[in-house]
Structures are given as C-alpha cells and as structure tokens.
Scaffold this motif. Structure first.
Motif, PDB file in Angstrom:
ATOM      1  N   GLN A 221       0.833  -1.200   0.000  1.00  0.00           N
ATOM      2  CA  GLN A 221       0.000   0.000   0.000  1.00  0.00           C
ATOM      3  C   GLN A 221       0.870   1.253   0.000  1.00  0.00           C
ATOM      4  O   GLN A 221       0.596   2.223  -0.727  1.00  0.00           O
ATOM      5  CB  GLN A 221      -0.927  -0.002   1.211  1.00  0.00           C
ATOM      6  CG  GLN A 221      -1.901   1.171   1.246  1.00  0.00           C
ATOM      7  CD  GLN A 221      -2.853   1.082   2.427  1.00  0.00           C
ATOM      8  OE1 GLN A 221      -2.541   0.483   3.445  1.00  0.00           O
ATOM      9  NE2 GLN A 221      -4.010   1.687   2.296  1.00  0.00           N
ATOM     10  N   ALA A 222       1.930   1.243   0.794  1.00  0.00           N
ATOM     11  CA  ALA A 222       2.836   2.389   0.841  1.00  0.00           C
ATOM     12  C   ALA A 222       3.544   2.599  -0.496  1.00  0.00           C
ATOM     13  O   ALA A 222       3.907   3.726  -0.846  1.00  0.00           O
ATOM     14  CB  ALA A 222       3.868   2.192   1.953  1.00  0.00           C
ATOM     15  N   GLU A 223       3.719   1.513  -1.252  1.00  0.00           N
ATOM     16  CA  GLU A 223       4.364   1.596  -2.567  1.00  0.00           C
ATOM     17  C   GLU A 223       3.369   1.934  -3.673  1.00  0.00           C
ATOM     18  O   GLU A 223       3.740   2.019  -4.845  1.00  0.00           O
ATOM     19  CB  GLU A 223       5.034   0.256  -2.885  1.00  0.00           C
ATOM     20  CG  GLU A 223       6.171  -0.103  -1.959  1.00  0.00           C
ATOM     21  CD  GLU A 223       7.524   0.322  -2.497  1.00  0.00           C
ATOM     22  OE1 GLU A 223       7.800   0.072  -3.678  1.00  0.00           O
ATOM     23  OE2 GLU A 223       8.304   0.905  -1.722  1.00  0.00           O
ATOM     24  N   ASN A 265      11.436 -11.858   1.447  1.00  0.00           N
ATOM     25  CA  ASN A 265      11.204 -11.121   2.696  1.00  0.00           C
ATOM     26  C   ASN A 265      12.209  -9.989   2.863  1.00  0.00           C
ATOM     27  O   ASN A 265      11.884  -8.934   3.423  1.00  0.00           O
ATOM     28  CB  ASN A 265      11.274 -12.071   3.887  1.00  0.00           C
ATOM     29  CG  ASN A 265      10.293 -13.205   3.782  1.00  0.00           C
ATOM     30  OD1 ASN A 265      10.543 -14.165   3.047  1.00  0.00           O
ATOM     31  ND2 ASN A 265       9.175 -13.120   4.489  1.00  0.00           N
ATOM     32  N   GLY A 266      13.425 -10.189   2.373  1.00  0.00           N
ATOM     33  CA  GLY A 266      14.428  -9.123   2.467  1.00  0.00           C
ATOM     34  C   GLY A 266      14.011  -7.881   1.708  1.00  0.00           C
ATOM     35  O   GLY A 266      14.278  -6.749   2.147  1.00  0.00           O
ATOM     36  N   ASP A 267      13.366  -8.055   0.566  1.00  0.00           N
ATOM     37  CA  ASP A 267      12.884  -6.913  -0.208  1.00  0.00           C
ATOM     38  C   ASP A 267      11.793  -6.174   0.563  1.00  0.00           C
ATOM     39  O   ASP A 267      11.750  -4.936   0.579  1.00  0.00           O
ATOM     40  CB  ASP A 267      12.364  -7.401  -1.558  1.00  0.00           C
ATOM     41  CG  ASP A 267      12.209  -6.273  -2.569  1.00  0.00           C
ATOM     42  OD1 ASP A 267      12.640  -5.136  -2.273  1.00  0.00           O
ATOM     43  OD2 ASP A 267      11.674  -6.518  -3.656  1.00  0.00           O
ATOM     44  N   ARG A 274      12.250   2.110   4.095  1.00  0.00           N
ATOM     45  CA  ARG A 274      12.153   3.370   3.357  1.00  0.00           C
ATOM     46  C   ARG A 274      10.875   4.127   3.701  1.00  0.00           C
ATOM     47  O   ARG A 274      10.844   5.363   3.637  1.00  0.00           O
ATOM     48  CB  ARG A 274      12.195   3.103   1.847  1.00  0.00           C
ATOM     49  CG  ARG A 274      13.531   2.604   1.339  1.00  0.00           C
ATOM     50  CD  ARG A 274      13.678   2.878  -0.149  1.00  0.00           C
ATOM     51  NE  ARG A 274      12.715   2.146  -0.954  1.00  0.00           N
ATOM     52  CZ  ARG A 274      12.957   0.973  -1.509  1.00  0.00           C
ATOM     53  NH1 ARG A 274      14.133   0.372  -1.322  1.00  0.00           N
ATOM     54  NH2 ARG A 274      12.040   0.373  -2.246  1.00  0.00           N
ATOM     55  N   HIS A 275       9.824   3.392   4.063  1.00  0.00           N
ATOM     56  CA  HIS A 275       8.542   4.027   4.366  1.00  0.00           C
ATOM     57  C   HIS A 275       8.312   4.195   5.871  1.00  0.00           C
ATOM     58  O   HIS A 275       7.227   4.619   6.282  1.00  0.00           O
ATOM     59  CB  HIS A 275       7.402   3.203   3.769  1.00  0.00           C
ATOM     60  CG  HIS A 275       7.385   3.196   2.270  1.00  0.00           C
ATOM     61  ND1 HIS A 275       7.018   4.293   1.515  1.00  0.00           N
ATOM     62  CD2 HIS A 275       7.726   2.225   1.371  1.00  0.00           C
ATOM     63  CE1 HIS A 275       7.105   3.983   0.226  1.00  0.00           C
ATOM     64  NE2 HIS A 275       7.531   2.745   0.115  1.00  0.00           N
TER      65      HIS A 275
END
Length: 295
Positions: A221-223, A265-267, A274-275
């Motif tokens: 959602q943030a992306e 999961n790392g991504d 970042r968010h």
C-alpha cells in the motif's frame, strides 16, 4: 523453434520439458550434474502419476543459447548479473528473452544489463527436482507474460505446448501478489523443512503467516500497489491445493545452496524501512533463513 533455458532448475526443466514435448528444440543451461544426467538418459519428467523421458540438449556454457529464438532466464535473482554477462555475447538480435523469476524488478534489471527488452513472467507452478535431470510436477503451471514485443506470439507457443498462458499489462501487480505469497510460504517451509499442508495444520503457524501477509500488504500500500482483496485466501488455497509441496527456498536449503530470501522477505524489509514501517515477522523470518543457509 529453438529454445534456451538459462538456469535450468526445477522451473526451467519443467517448462523446457513441456516445450520439447511439443516439438521445439530445447537446450538447458545448468549445473554439471544436470548436463551429465541429461546426456546419459534424457530429462525425466514426472507428472500426473506418469513418468517419461524427454530428449533435449544441455550444457554448462551459455554459448548453447546462440541462435535461440526464445530464451527463458530462470536463475535466482541474485545471479542476474552473472547470467546476463554470460548470455550477452550469444543472444541473436531477434531472440525473445523472458524472466521467469521470483521477486520484483528482475526483467528491468536484466534488460538494462543486456541492452534489450526482457519480458517479465509470473510463474504459477509447483515443481521439484527429485534428482539430477529428474523434475517432478506437483501442480498448476500457468504463466502470465508482460505485454511487450512478441508477447502474444510467445504466449501462443506456450499454449500450444499445453502451458496455460496469458498476456497482461498488470504483471507488476501480479508479481507483487506472488511476492507476498512467497514471503508467507517460502521461509517457514525452508526453516522447518515441512510441506504447506503440515504448516497450515498448525493454528499458531497460520497466525504467523497472516501477520506476514498483513505486513507485506502495508508495504505494498505504501508503494502504491493494490493487492487483491483475497490475498490471504490465495495463500491458503495454494497450501490446500498442494499440501505435499515444500517451497523452492526449502529445496535450496536441502541442497546446501544459498536462497533468494533477500529478494523475498528481504525486499519487504528494505521497502518497509524506506517508508518507516515496522515488519517484525518478515525481519525474523529473513534472519532465520540466513541462519540455516550454508555459510
């Protein structure tokens, strides 16, 4: 049609076998053990309770991709740079290149490295290597190709080979959906070495997986990505449809190989940072998979 498959693990071997059975000339590019097994007795495909031997070529060098009309890149995301460097000198100008990989951004990264279009492909298949040159199909097999040069013609080739395939301009959203599913199922299967059915039989494990999906959904959602409203149901349906399947991440661990957890999961963890979002369950699973990976 001449087809080359770079990184012929379970996914590459399965689609290579299907294309070869449809009459295409297929060359696998993979590890020495695969090449030796295929040279000795062909590729064994186990599907639908039936086992058959498929005649195709195999080599360890990307030079076998020379003159290929269609190139399927099936390496782990962390191997993209190596794969692109190996393939670049051998690709013919008219070759169609596809990325059949987990995670986000693989096609764009490969396109930049190769200096040519690479179509993203969302892969929905449960397959496993039962040994060198022996691939077992557990379920599904659909492909969704990103819209682009030769996409429609390439999809028709796959469909003619018995592979359900469609072309979509929404592959980014589909890749996100698959990423969330992988983030839920792959690490816990890898850590426990258990199939999906056993995992979903445990209520505590199911609660944990729901938390993973919720965290991933907040990051999406943030992306600015809209995930399907039934994203959790999709995770549960896959587990119900393939109860004996272990994840590709688990298969890597069992073979003593590095996994692509940093691109799963790392991504999610990196994007969450970042968010300013907290994704503790994804972070914990990432750390635990790293602990059980080979040093």
């Amino acid at each position: 049609m001449r087809v080359a498959i770079m990184g012929a693990g379970a996914v590459g071997c399965y689609y290579g076998a299907m294309l070869a059975l449809a009459g295409h000339r297929v060359d696998l590019i993979g590890r020495e053990a695969l090449v030796t097994a295929v040279a000795a007795r062909g590729l064994i495909l186990e599907k639908g309770g039936r086992q058959q031997t498929v005649a195709l070529g195999a080599g360890t060098d990307a030079g076998v991709a020379a003159s290929a009309d269609l190139v399927l890149i099936c390496v782990k995301a962390q191997d993209n740079d190596h794969a692109a460097a190996a393939l670049r000198p051998h690709l013919s100008p008219g070759a169609v290149v596809l990325s059949l990989q987990n995670g986000l951004g693989n096609a764009a990264h490969l396109a930049a490295q190769l200096g040519r279009p690479v179509l993203p492909v969302v892969v929905y298949v449960a397959v496993q290597m039962a040994g060198a040159g022996h691939v077992v199909h557990h379920g599904r097999g659909e492909l969704v190709l990103g819209d682009g040069p030769a996409a429609a013609d390439t999809a028709a080739v796959f469909r003619a080979a018995g592979i359900p395939t469609e072309v979509s301009d929404q592959t980014e959203a589909a890749l996100w959906t698959k990423l969330v599913i992988n983030c839920a199922l792959n690490p816990i299967s890898a850590i426990t070495r258990l199939p999906y059915g056993r995992i979903f039989a445990d209520p505590d494990a199911v609660r944990m997986l729901r938390q993973v999906v919720d965290e991933c959904s907040r990051v999406a959602q943030a992306e600015g990505v809209g995930l399907p409203a039934d994203i959790w149901d999709q995770v549960a349906r896959i587990a119900a449809a393939m109860p004996e399947q272990i994840s590709s991440t688990a298969q890597d661990i069992l073979r003593g190989r590095r996994t692509e957890i940093d691109h799963l999961n790392g991504d999610i963890v990196r994007r969450a940072l970042r968010h300013g979002l907290d994704v503790p369950m994804n972070g914990a699973l990432l750390a635990m998979v790293h602990l059980v990976e080979p040093a």
